[in-house]
Design an enzyme around this catalytic site. Structure first.
Site, mmCIF file in Angstrom:
data_model
loop_
_atom_site.group_PDB
_atom_site.id
_atom_site.type_symbol
_atom_site.label_atom_id
_atom_site.label_comp_id
_atom_site.label_asym_id
_atom_site.label_seq_id
_atom_site.Cartn_x
_atom_site.Cartn_y
_atom_site.Cartn_z
ATOM 1 N N ARG A 1 0.827 -1.211 0.000
ATOM 2 C CA ARG A 1 0.000 0.000 0.000
ATOM 3 C C ARG A 1 0.858 1.256 0.000
ATOM 4 N NH1 ARG A 1 -1.875 1.734 5.819
ATOM 5 N NH2 ARG A 1 -0.243 0.844 7.108
ATOM 6 N N ASP B 1 11.176 -7.016 7.763
ATOM 7 C CA ASP B 1 10.791 -6.041 6.750
ATOM 8 C C ASP B 1 10.504 -4.675 7.365
ATOM 9 O OD1 ASP B 1 8.529 -7.848 7.634
ATOM 10 O OD2 ASP B 1 7.365 -6.206 6.798
#
Length: 485
Positions: A90, A249
């Site tokens: 996103r 991440d």
């Protein structure tokens, strides 16, 4: 003044490191916030400063010709479970601009719609997580913590659907890069072994150019990231900050704090404190953050092994030796930060016991972490003398005062050091939630703007910020925080 041309350096990497994509236009964007100071540092033209053109940029509805949008690919261990393909689900990188200091900066939209990495999601963000990240990232910057920055926040005029329908928003995030440990993991697992080398060389050029001339550039890269992350986590700990989702991440190679979803600042000192709703096992509890950082760095080392040495056995030995230094490096930074919080400018190994004993007093008395440290620089230590059992407080205080006399004999000013090390203000959970509730229900940005302004000077006690120094009362407490996805 026009910005320097988008350098598009990420596009020099192999094509499987990213995917071209465009933001999905939104219905009726409106400004929530715009960071004029950061815009000036980036050299962003004033035509985008709070204007309709800026609204087109920060919503993704109308991009200038220097934007070159893409989504970055990365993998990651999420709560120790490896996911080989995550990527920006996103978020969309719009441009790389050089700031006034000549440093390359990523400009990214977060919540800008679906990308090829969205994995079935809508790529959108509710307004709450955008408000949280804008406020907390800018407060972290003011506290002196390496962090991503917030350039703008806009409401989308559309609803996003999670457990309920919520108003949507988009954050414009700025970072020295969005390269993560997970980025290296993704590259290392490509079928083409040249991908990890190309990416590692890019990371060195962008963040650690001195590694190019090291005897072993890739081992030097690992050691640089180890040092940066040890320093960062030690600083988090000194402020009572709990990241909440330290997946690989979510750890940058630059050493900047990234992703403010379930993060929180601890109030009552509790080493086992967890806020994140999804962290049911307490993996990312306050006390576990250093060990998790070392575990994540081990995953980075695995990704770099083939570059560190052609012999796997030798590469592992070199990497393990570097990783084994993490506790000592971390402890150095931790001791430096916490000693300064006690007014000690040149920490000695024996100071650790003094610090540990103070933290034990805070834990046993359920004392507020931030208020307690700041109270040390007040004449009577009124808060601590009320919180801690008198005999125990006096015994510790006597040891501490003896230690400060040694500092003063060296010409140091403990009071000044404590006042610039121990903040008066932190972004307390209940205040952030109050802002989110205001903006979500009525669109009222009054408290948002006030807190944003006050949190830019977190070490200064004023009449205006006095009400915001206090911890939450029981009915205000926010005990769980959530990811923004």
């Amino acid at each position: 003044m026009q910005p320097l041309i988008n350098e598009q350096s990420y596009r020099q990497l192999p094509s499987d490191c990213y995917a071209d994509c465009q933001p999905t236009p939104v219905k009726t964007p409106q400004y929530l916030a715009f960071n004029q100071t950061l815009a000036a540092e980036l050299g962003l033209p004033e035509t985008f400063w709070g204007t309709e053109a800026g609204l087109g940029l920060f919503s993704g509805n109308q991009l200038p010709d220097w934007a070159s949008p893409l989504a970055q690919a990365y993998a990651g261990h999420q709560f120790a479970n490896y996911v080989p393909r995550l990527g920006d689900g996103r978020a969309i990188l719009l441009a790389e601009l050089r700031n006034q200091a000549g440093q390359l900066q990523d400009v990214q939209l977060k919540g800008a719609g679906r990308t090829p990495f969205s994995r079935g999601g809508d790529g959108r963000s509710p307004i709450g997580p955008v408000i949280r990240e804008y406020l907390v990232s800018e407060a972290m910057h003011a506290l002196g913590v390496p962090t991503t920055r917030a350039l703008a926040a806009v409401s989308s005029g559309e609803w996003v659907h999670r457990d309920e329908a919520l108003p949507g928003a988009i954050l414009t995030r700025v970072a020295s890069s969005h390269l993560r440990i997970g980025t290296m993991q993704y590259a290392a697992n490509r079928q083409d072994p040249s991908v990890i080398k190309t990416l590692a060389d890019y990371v060195i050029s962008r963040h650690y150019p001195s590694c190019h001339t090291a005897e072993n550039p890739y081992l030097a890269l690992l050691q640089k990231v180890i040092d940066r992350q040890a320093a960062l986590v030690a600083q988090w700990m000194s402020l009572g900050f709990i990241h909440g989702v330290m997946n690989t991440d979510n750890m940058t190679l630059s050493g900047e704090t990234i992703d403010y979803g379930p993060c929180a600042f601890m109030e009552s000192y509790n080493p086992t404190q967890v806020f994140s709703y999804i962290d049911q096992q307490g993996r990312y509890a306050y006390k576990n953050q250093p060990a998790v950082a070392q575990w994540n760095l081990a995953r980075l080392a695995e990704a770099l092994l083939t570059l560190i040495n052609t012999s796997q056995e030798q590469a592992i030995a070199l990497a393990v030796d570097s990783l084994n230094r993490f506790p000592e490096i971390y402890q150095h930074y931790w001791l430096t930060h916490f000693a300064a919080k006690l007014g000690i400018s040149a920490a000695e190994s024996t100071d650790k016991l003094l610090i540990d004993d103070f933290l034990t007093l805070l834990a046993e008395s359920d004392s507020d972490f931030t208020l307690s440290f700041r109270d040390l620089s007040s004449p009577q230590q009124g808060y601590l003398s009320q919180q801690v059992a008198p005999e125990r407080w006096q015994a510790w205080q006597s040891r501490w005062q003896d230690r400060l006399k040694a500092e003063e004999r060296l010409g140091q000013d403990p009071l000044a050091l404590m006042n610039k090390t121990n903040p008066v203000l932190i972004p307390r959970n209940h205040l952030i939630q109050r802002v989110i509730d205001n903006v979500t229900t009525t669109g009222d940005l009054t408290l948002f703007n006030q807190l944003h302004r006050l949190w830019q000077t977190p070490y200064s006690a004023t009449t205006e910020n006095a009400p915001f120094q206090q911890p939450a009362v029981p009915q205000e407490r926010v005990c769980q925080t959530f990811c923004g996805t």
